[in-house]
Design an enzyme around this catalytic site. Structure first.
Site, PDB file in Angstrom:
ATOM      1  N   ILE A  72       0.807  -1.243  -0.729  1.00 20.53           N
ATOM      2  CA  ILE A  72      -0.041  -0.093   0.191  1.00 20.53           C
ATOM      3  C   ILE A  72       0.981   1.506  -0.134  1.00 20.53           C
ATOM      4  O   ILE A  72       0.541   2.173  -0.664  1.00 20.53           O
ATOM      5  CB  ILE A  72      -0.369  -0.071   1.607  1.00 20.53           C
ATOM      6  CG1 ILE A  72      -1.922  -1.241   1.428  1.00 20.53           C
ATOM      7  CG2 ILE A  72      -2.333   1.095   0.759  1.00 20.53           C
ATOM      8  CD1 ILE A  72      -2.686  -1.292   0.550  1.00 20.53           C
ATOM      9  N   ASN A 128       6.688   1.784  14.032  1.00 18.48           N
ATOM     10  CA  ASN A 128       6.750   1.099  12.677  1.00 18.48           C
ATOM     11  C   ASN A 128       7.991   0.852  12.444  1.00 18.48           C
ATOM     12  O   ASN A 128       8.744   1.844  11.342  1.00 18.48           O
ATOM     13  CB  ASN A 128       6.021   1.558  11.410  1.00 18.48           C
ATOM     14  CG  ASN A 128       5.416   0.949  10.216  1.00 18.48           C
ATOM     15  OD1 ASN A 128       6.329   0.026   9.699  1.00 18.48           O
ATOM     16  ND2 ASN A 128       4.843   0.685   9.366  1.00 18.48           N
ATOM     17  N   CYS A 131       7.804  -1.345   7.941  1.00 24.23           N
ATOM     18  CA  CYS A 131       7.049  -1.496   7.173  1.00 24.23           C
ATOM     19  C   CYS A 131       8.096  -2.346   5.841  1.00 24.23           C
ATOM     20  O   CYS A 131       9.165  -1.394   5.384  1.00 24.23           O
ATOM     21  CB  CYS A 131       6.468  -0.062   7.001  1.00 24.23           C
ATOM     22  SG  CYS A 131       5.428  -0.767   5.281  1.00 24.23           S
ATOM     23  N   ILE A 192       4.164  -9.925  15.112  1.00 22.11           N
ATOM     24  CA  ILE A 192       5.243  -9.453  13.900  1.00 22.11           C
ATOM     25  C   ILE A 192       4.738  -8.927  13.023  1.00 22.11           C
ATOM     26  O   ILE A 192       3.503  -9.032  12.733  1.00 22.11           O
ATOM     27  CB  ILE A 192       6.239 -10.241  13.384  1.00 22.11           C
ATOM     28  CG1 ILE A 192       5.320 -11.749  12.763  1.00 22.11           C
ATOM     29  CG2 ILE A 192       6.715 -11.457  13.757  1.00 22.11           C
ATOM     30  CD1 ILE A 192       5.598 -12.333  11.286  1.00 22.11           C
TER      31      ILE A 192
END
Lengths: 304, 263
Positions: A72, A128, A131, A192
């Site tokens: 995304i 994060n 990613c 995870i």
């Protein structure tokens, strides 16, 4: 028997151990039409970055055996718009709000954290660090224990909010990164994130994703996730929020027995939006059946 | 937007590898508008994992219908389901076709299974009197055996223009050729076009719309995750940034799409 489902991720007290994972629940608005958000232990928002991000070139999603690949690209409206237009809606509900933050540089993470810290209704930040679709950002950062240590430590200076470090399992020693995050002062660890993967259309000989590679999620990654939670739980003292392919209560219980203090439902939200609610009920049933009153007694009770 | 278990009332093959399923889903039927879709689970297990989106083909008081072509694992499993079984549904979803005002001519262009939402649109327009517009349906398939719901279509008060690639019925060739050959005769009046079918056909309609300056809306498809706008997996390039097919679509005014970026 009156069950006690409460649990803690450090300073974050949860009324029950089932949350929804970042990127699979938006900012709550859509799913609020289908389910009662008050039943959730917590909501982890889609990643918020300093500036709005347009996201990756499509196709962004493809189905794989018992899973899906996505790229995304952290499409989001940016922190200012999040605070103005998304957070007020989320704040109406009786559930913990954990905002996932992402960035390409330490400074970006810090600026986002500072802005979010001024809001009164955010309970924690999830950083994060994993990613797979941000080439210059989190994923690379999150593979280096020193970088993880430095980022968490720096963030601690700019915010009082509890920090969950969301780590990748796509390294040979997840425990090293986990320890680095712990030493730097992370409140808890989210384990995870999706695992990097790739799929190819053999007719067109083109990758199935516009980004070429993407993050694999769904039941396909669950055994890996359970193993990493188990390994990390033995290596650190801070609590773990377990996730990776949870589709029902039984799956959640695997994570909990492996050492997770709470769990997050991710991809399953797309498949069946009632999954988090059902998972809570199924955990309750398991506790009743096994005559355990306090949920917390189950954490890490796998017998090896 | 409703999640419900719909009981299958019938599920049958209506043309080679094309199936029609009718489901009891009163709440969804009640809200459904032509162009919207339902996102349904083909199986209770995880193979395949994700739901599948299908345009609503019909919606009556308590029932909905979908038309589907067997393409992969999901649709194969769907075809195995029998009367009495239930299917988990999410719907109605997305943006519907929107007729603006009272155009003199409304043209529907359907390619193959793209007839599904356009039949619903035609039926709805005819039910809502007074429709002063002339309604014309251009419907193209490979061969006459591939026509879906031809009997029902003939019963509707519309002008029906059929094209078959093998010439077994109506015009021999592609539906776009037939549409294009008639287009100039429509242009002296106010015209709105609604289309669903292969991407190439929709691209051509978009360029005709630009060239001859008539409004057109098309229904697009894309692999979807959540189907409700959360995951942002089904985006296409729009003229002003990415658009979610499940939320801003599946029906788009052609000018909203960056057609050069879509393949």
């Amino acid at each position: 028997m009156l069950l006690d489902l409460t649990t803690h991720l450090g300073r974050i007290s949860l009324k029950n151990p089932v949350l929804v994972a970042s990127g699979t629940f938006g900012y709550g608005e859509e799913y609020a039409e289908l389910i009662d958000l008050n039943q959730l232990g917590g909501i982890i928002t889609k990643s918020v970055t300093l500036k709005p991000r347009e996201g990756s070139f499509p196709p962004r999603l493809t189905e794989t055996p018992a899973g899906m690949l996505n790229a995304i690209g952290l499409e989001n409206p940016g922190v200012e718009l999040f605070l103005k237009e998304k957070l007020p809606f989320l704040s109406q509900f009786d559930t913990k709000i954990i905002v996932n933050i992402a960035g390409e540089k330490e400074d970006e993470f810090c600026q986002v954290a500072e802005k979010l810290s001024k809001a009164k209704t955010i309970d924690a930040l999830e950083v994060n660090l994993s990613c797979p679709n941000l080439r210059r950002g989190g994923y690379i950062l999150g593979k280096d224990p020193e970088v993880v240590f430095s980022l968490i430590q720096t963030l601690k200076r700019v915010t009082d909010l509890p920090l969950l470090a969301k780590l990748t399992a796509a390294v040979s020693e997840p425990t090293e990164i986990a320890r680095a995050a712990e030493e730097a002062g992370a409140e808890a660890l989210s384990l995870i994130n999706t695992l990097p993967g790739m799929a190819i259309n053999i007719q067109t000989r083109r990758p199935r994703l516009g980004n070429i590679t993407g993050g694999l999620s769904g039941p396909a990654i669950r055994p890996i996730a359970v193993r990493v939670v188990w390994e990390v739980a033995r290596a650190v003292r801070i609590p773990i929020l377990g996730m990776g392919g949870i589709m029902k209560g039984d799956d959640a219980l695997e994570f909990i027995l492996a050492g997770a203090s709470a769990v997050a439902v991710g991809t399953a939200n797309f498949v069946d939006p009632t999954t988090p609610g059902q998972t809570i009920k199924q955990i309750e049933n398991y506790l009743k059946k096994n005559k355990i009153r306090r949920f917390r007694e189950l954490i890490g009770k796998v017998e090896t | 937007m409703i999640q419900s278990k719909g009981e299958i009332l019938f599920n049958q093959e209506v043309a080679p590898s094309c199936w029609k399923m009718q489901l009891l889903a009163p709440e969804i039927a009640n809200q459904a508008q032509p162009g919207q879709f339902v996102h349904l689970r083909c199986t209770e297990n995880y193979s395949p994992l994700l739901r599948r989106p299908f345009s609503l083909h019909r919606a009556s008081e308590r029932k909905i219908e979908i038309l589907y072509q067997i393409i992969g694992q999901g649709t194969r499993l769907l075809a195995e389901k029998v009367q009495g079984e239930t299917v988990d549904l999410l719907g109605p979803l997305g943006r519907a076709f929107q007729v603006k005002g009272q155009p003199e001519i409304i043209v529907l262009v359907a390619g193959g299974v793209g007839i599904a939402p356009l039949y619903f649109l035609a039926e709805t327009l005819l039910k809502k009197p007074p429709l002063n517009s002339k309604l014309i349906l251009f419907y193209g398939v490979k061969s006459k055996e591939n026509l879906l719901g031809y009997g029902d279509l003939k019963k509707l008060r519309i002008n029906l223009e059929i094209a078959t690639e093998d010439g077994s019925l109506g015009f021999e060739g592609e539906i776009l050729q037939l549409f294009q050959s008639r287009l100039l005769s429509f242009l002296s009046q106010s015209l709105q076009v609604f289309a669903c079918g292969p991407l190439g056909m929709l691209k051509n309609i978009a360029s005709l719309s630009l060239k001859y300056n008539f409004p057109a809306q098309v229904s697009l498809e894309k692999t979807m995750g959540c189907g409700i706008g959360v995951c942002r997996g089904c985006v296409i390039k729009g003229s002003q940034g990415y658009l979610r097919v499940c939320k801003e679509g599946p029906v788009f005014p052609v000018e909203d799409i960056d057609w050069a970026a879509i393949s």
